[in-house]
Design a protein around this motif. Structure first.
Motif, PDB file in Angstrom:
ATOM      1  N   GLY A  95      10.831 -10.012  -8.215  1.00 35.35           N
ATOM      2  CA  GLY A  95      10.926  -8.564  -8.225  1.00 35.35           C
ATOM      3  C   GLY A  95      11.321  -8.034  -6.852  1.00 35.35           C
ATOM      4  O   GLY A  95      11.577  -8.791  -5.905  1.00 35.35           O
ATOM      5  N   SER A  96      11.371  -6.730  -6.719  1.00 34.43           N
ATOM      6  CA  SER A  96      11.688  -6.092  -5.444  1.00 34.43           C
ATOM      7  C   SER A  96      11.138  -4.670  -5.490  1.00 34.43           C
ATOM      8  O   SER A  96      10.686  -4.197  -6.537  1.00 34.43           O
ATOM      9  N   TYR A  97      11.157  -4.011  -4.345  1.00 31.34           N
ATOM     10  CA  TYR A  97      10.813  -2.594  -4.293  1.00 31.34           C
ATOM     11  C   TYR A  97      12.093  -1.774  -4.180  1.00 31.34           C
ATOM     12  O   TYR A  97      13.085  -2.214  -3.574  1.00 31.34           O
ATOM     13  N   ALA A  98      12.068  -0.595  -4.759  1.00 28.19           N
ATOM     14  CA  ALA A  98      13.203   0.322  -4.672  1.00 28.19           C
ATOM     15  C   ALA A  98      12.689   1.702  -4.285  1.00 28.19           C
ATOM     16  O   ALA A  98      11.628   2.130  -4.740  1.00 28.19           O
ATOM     17  N   VAL A  99      13.446   2.348  -3.438  1.00 27.78           N
ATOM     18  CA  VAL A  99      13.184   3.733  -3.066  1.00 27.78           C
ATOM     19  C   VAL A  99      14.333   4.553  -3.611  1.00 27.78           C
ATOM     20  O   VAL A  99      15.502   4.194  -3.417  1.00 27.78           O
ATOM     21  N   PHE A 100      14.049   5.630  -4.335  1.00 28.78           N
ATOM     22  CA  PHE A 100      15.139   6.540  -4.644  1.00 28.78           C
ATOM     23  C   PHE A 100      14.761   7.939  -4.173  1.00 28.78           C
ATOM     24  O   PHE A 100      13.617   8.362  -4.260  1.00 28.78           O
TER      25      PHE A 100
ATOM     26  N   GLY B 219       7.873  13.034  -7.504  1.00 28.96           N
ATOM     27  CA  GLY B 219       6.726  12.967  -6.612  1.00 28.96           C
ATOM     28  C   GLY B 219       5.396  13.170  -7.284  1.00 28.96           C
ATOM     29  O   GLY B 219       4.355  13.142  -6.617  1.00 28.96           O
ATOM     30  N   SER B 220       5.393  13.345  -8.600  1.00 24.98           N
ATOM     31  CA  SER B 220       4.141  13.593  -9.322  1.00 24.98           C
ATOM     32  C   SER B 220       3.721  12.350 -10.108  1.00 24.98           C
ATOM     33  O   SER B 220       4.459  11.373 -10.212  1.00 24.98           O
TER      34      SER B 220
ATOM     35  N   LYS C  75       4.820  13.178   5.296  1.00 28.46           N
ATOM     36  CA  LYS C  75       4.781  13.496   6.720  1.00 28.46           C
ATOM     37  C   LYS C  75       5.369  12.356   7.546  1.00 28.46           C
ATOM     38  O   LYS C  75       6.159  12.581   8.480  1.00 28.46           O
ATOM     39  N   ALA C  76       5.006  11.129   7.217  1.00 26.19           N
ATOM     40  CA  ALA C  76       5.528   9.977   7.952  1.00 26.19           C
ATOM     41  C   ALA C  76       7.031   9.845   7.794  1.00 26.19           C
ATOM     42  O   ALA C  76       7.723   9.354   8.693  1.00 26.19           O
ATOM     43  N   LEU C  77       7.563  10.299   6.658  1.00 30.31           N
ATOM     44  CA  LEU C  77       8.993  10.193   6.386  1.00 30.31           C
ATOM     45  C   LEU C  77       9.791  11.372   6.919  1.00 30.31           C
ATOM     46  O   LEU C  77      11.021  11.378   6.819  1.00 30.31           O
TER      47      LEU C  77
ATOM     48  N   TRP D 149       0.827  -1.209   0.000  1.00 25.94           N
ATOM     49  CA  TRP D 149       0.000   0.000   0.000  1.00 25.94           C
ATOM     50  C   TRP D 149       0.858   1.254   0.000  1.00 25.94           C
ATOM     51  O   TRP D 149       0.449   2.290  -0.549  1.00 25.94           O
ATOM     52  N   GLU D 150       2.064   1.210   0.577  1.00 22.25           N
ATOM     53  CA  GLU D 150       2.945   2.379   0.528  1.00 22.25           C
ATOM     54  C   GLU D 150       3.353   2.670  -0.920  1.00 22.25           C
ATOM     55  O   GLU D 150       3.422   3.825  -1.335  1.00 22.25           O
ATOM     56  N   PHE D 151       3.611   1.614  -1.672  1.00 23.95           N
ATOM     57  CA  PHE D 151       3.953   1.761  -3.087  1.00 23.95           C
ATOM     58  C   PHE D 151       2.793   2.372  -3.857  1.00 23.95           C
ATOM     59  O   PHE D 151       2.985   3.256  -4.701  1.00 23.95           O
ATOM     60  N   ARG D 152       1.583   1.921  -3.562  1.00 26.02           N
ATOM     61  CA  ARG D 152       0.415   2.448  -4.272  1.00 26.02           C
ATOM     62  C   ARG D 152       0.188   3.924  -3.957  1.00 26.02           C
ATOM     63  O   ARG D 152      -0.261   4.686  -4.819  1.00 26.02           O
ATOM     64  N   GLN D 153       0.496   4.344  -2.722  1.00 32.04           N
ATOM     65  CA  GLN D 153       0.329   5.747  -2.362  1.00 32.04           C
ATOM     66  C   GLN D 153       1.389   6.629  -3.001  1.00 32.04           C
ATOM     67  O   GLN D 153       1.114   7.747  -3.421  1.00 32.04           O
ATOM     68  N   GLY D 154       2.620   6.159  -3.045  1.00 29.34           N
ATOM     69  CA  GLY D 154       3.725   6.954  -3.570  1.00 29.34           C
ATOM     70  C   GLY D 154       4.406   7.759  -2.476  1.00 29.34           C
ATOM     71  O   GLY D 154       3.823   8.053  -1.432  1.00 29.34           O
ATOM     72  N   MET D 155       5.651   8.144  -2.719  1.00 30.02           N
ATOM     73  CA  MET D 155       6.448   8.806  -1.693  1.00 30.02           C
ATOM     74  C   MET D 155       5.886  10.157  -1.280  1.00 30.02           C
ATOM     75  O   MET D 155       5.907  10.513  -0.097  1.00 30.02           O
TER      76      MET D 155
END
Length: 444
Positions: free
Chosen positions: A227-232, A120-121, A102-104, A91-97
């Motif tokens: 697969g995996s998740y990546a944060v940049f 972020g868009s 605020k949480a971050l 669900w974090e992926f679906r919301q986007g960074m």
């Protein structure tokens, strides 16, 4: 009595960028694309599957460079992945960074309204990352990869960030980077800490058992498995402010280096305070077999050598008993420097944009990246530090200082300004090679 058999990873289907440490030295570039035409986006996936190196390959299709391909949730939708499938992603992926700002701790100057467009868009769909040993080889590799996205008018390049190693092989604050890397069971790649037991592959690769025995994976299986998740994240570093803080809180040059070490947990050479508590040891800092092989709690539970609130002890408490189980929050972290170095000794900012392109790889966005960012970097309750934030990467607001444990009286430094500002970023999914082909073969 032997333990359970080691997991067998399908390395030939996993992107090399998921498991392999960054080369040293290195040059890197981030290319961001928007998909305007679904058919062209799918063709991009087909072509990219031929350019990406698998974790089983020692030689890349692009020579000495590696290429990784990530797709955002908006990108998967633009490719025509059904909603029923999108709903199976984290669900974090679906919301986007941007929605998680605020949480971050991405507030104030770091809030999404100040990010570089289009980060972020909904225009960020595909992120291609290339890494090579030097800028010339990198540019040659990017040129060779260009057919993957060239002559596709329905795919628009919207952002690029070039990165490279500084001559000092450090990040802009002056610390050796890329020191720590966890061992992953079945990867064939050793971790940087010989005392670590390898982590279950499901902590980093989807479709395999994790430390809790669960298996995470978006559906259908052909899309999620391997697969995996990546944060940049693009993180601007206020180098002049950092240098002035050290100078203002030290009694002289030697003490300045000690304060820098107590803030980070390592001397700038890479030598850890845990193994070199009184003075720097550049030979230790340069030795990849020794500089990361240590624990904290048995030898230094109170933090007299390595402060419990310093950066490296926060992001990886190692053998500490905090938040249930430290192993559930381990991350594969990679950093790549961008921008020119601030001249040695300069205490005033020159206006250049410089910083770090931060990358996280893992199978659990929530309990890995987001947990560490919110609970360990931007809070200190887990080690008894109340709301104290990470002195290097935390969202400080000039209201709290930094405490260095010391006998007979602790040392209290001045209030911390914010040294790192978020300029943007995104959550991506790193499909397997077969999933890239599956995405390319989608039909309406």
């Amino acid at each position: 009595m032997s333990g359970p058999p080691e997991a067998e990873l399908e390395l030939d289907d996993i992107q090399r960028g998921v498991l392999s440490p960054r080369p040293t030295p290195y040059a890197a570039t981030y290319l961001v694309f928007r998909i305007d035409d679904r058919a062209h986006g799918r063709e991009l996936m087909r072509r990219a599957s031929a350019a990406v190196t698998s974790a089983a390959d020692s030689v890349s299709p692009l020579g000495p460079a590696w290429v990784s391909v990530g797709v955002t949730c908006a990108g998967l939708a633009a490719l025509g992945v059904p909603r029923s499938s999108l709903d199976t992603f984290a669900w974090e992926f679906r919301q986007g960074m941007a929605a998680r700002a605020k949480a971050l701790g991405d507030v104030g100057e770091s809030s999404p309204e100040h990010w570089e467009a289009p980060l972020g868009s909904s225009d960020v769909h595909v992120v291609i990352t290339a890494v090579a040993p030097d800028p010339l080889l990198l540019e040659a590799a990017v040129d060779r990869a260009r057919p993957a996205y060239d002559r596709l008018p329905g795919v628009t390049a919207v952002w690029r960030q070039d990165c490279c190693a500084l001559p000092t092989e450090t990040e802009h604050f002056g610390y050796r980077d890329g020191v720590s890397h966890p061992a992953v069971e079945g990867s064939g790649i050793p971790g940087s800490n010989e005392l670590d037991v390898p982590l279950k592959p499901g902590e980093f690769v989807l479709g395999y058992p994790d430390e809790l025995g669960g298996v995470q994976g978006p559906q259908p299986d052909v899309l999620g498995r391997n697969g995996s998740y990546a944060v940049f994240r693009k993180l601007h570093q206020r180098v002049a402010d950092f240098r002035r803080y050290l100078k203002d809180n030290a009694t002289g040059p030697a003490d300045e280096e000690l304060v820098a070490a107590k803030i980070m947990g390592r001397w700038r050479s890479g030598a850890p305070l845990a193994l070199a508590p009184r003075r720097d040891d550049p030979e230790l800092g340069a030795d990849p077999h020794r500089r990361n092989t240590f624990l904290y709690e048995r030898e230094d539970p109170t933090g007299f050598a390595t402060p419990r609130g310093c950066h490296i002890r926060r992001v990886n408490p190692r053998d500490a008993s905090v938040a249930g189980e430290v192993r559930l929050h381990r991350m594969i972290r990679r950093g790549a420097v961008y921008g020119p170095p601030l001249p040695d000794g300069a205490l005033e900012d020159d206006g250049a944009d410089r910083g770090l392109m931060f990358a996280f790889i893992g199978a659990h966005l929530g309990r890995q990246f987001e947990f560490v960012q919110s609970e360990w970097i931007n809070d200190g309750v887990f080690f008894g530090g109340n709301d104290a934030k990470d002195p290097v990467a935390g969202s400080a607001d000039d209201s709290a200082g930094y405490t260095i444990p010391r006998r007979p009286v602790r040392r209290r430094l001045a209030a911390l300004p914010r040294f790192v500002i978020t300029r943007g970023g995104e959550y991506c999914f790193l499909p397997s090679l077969s999933a890239l082909r599956w995405l390319g073969d989608l039909r309406d």
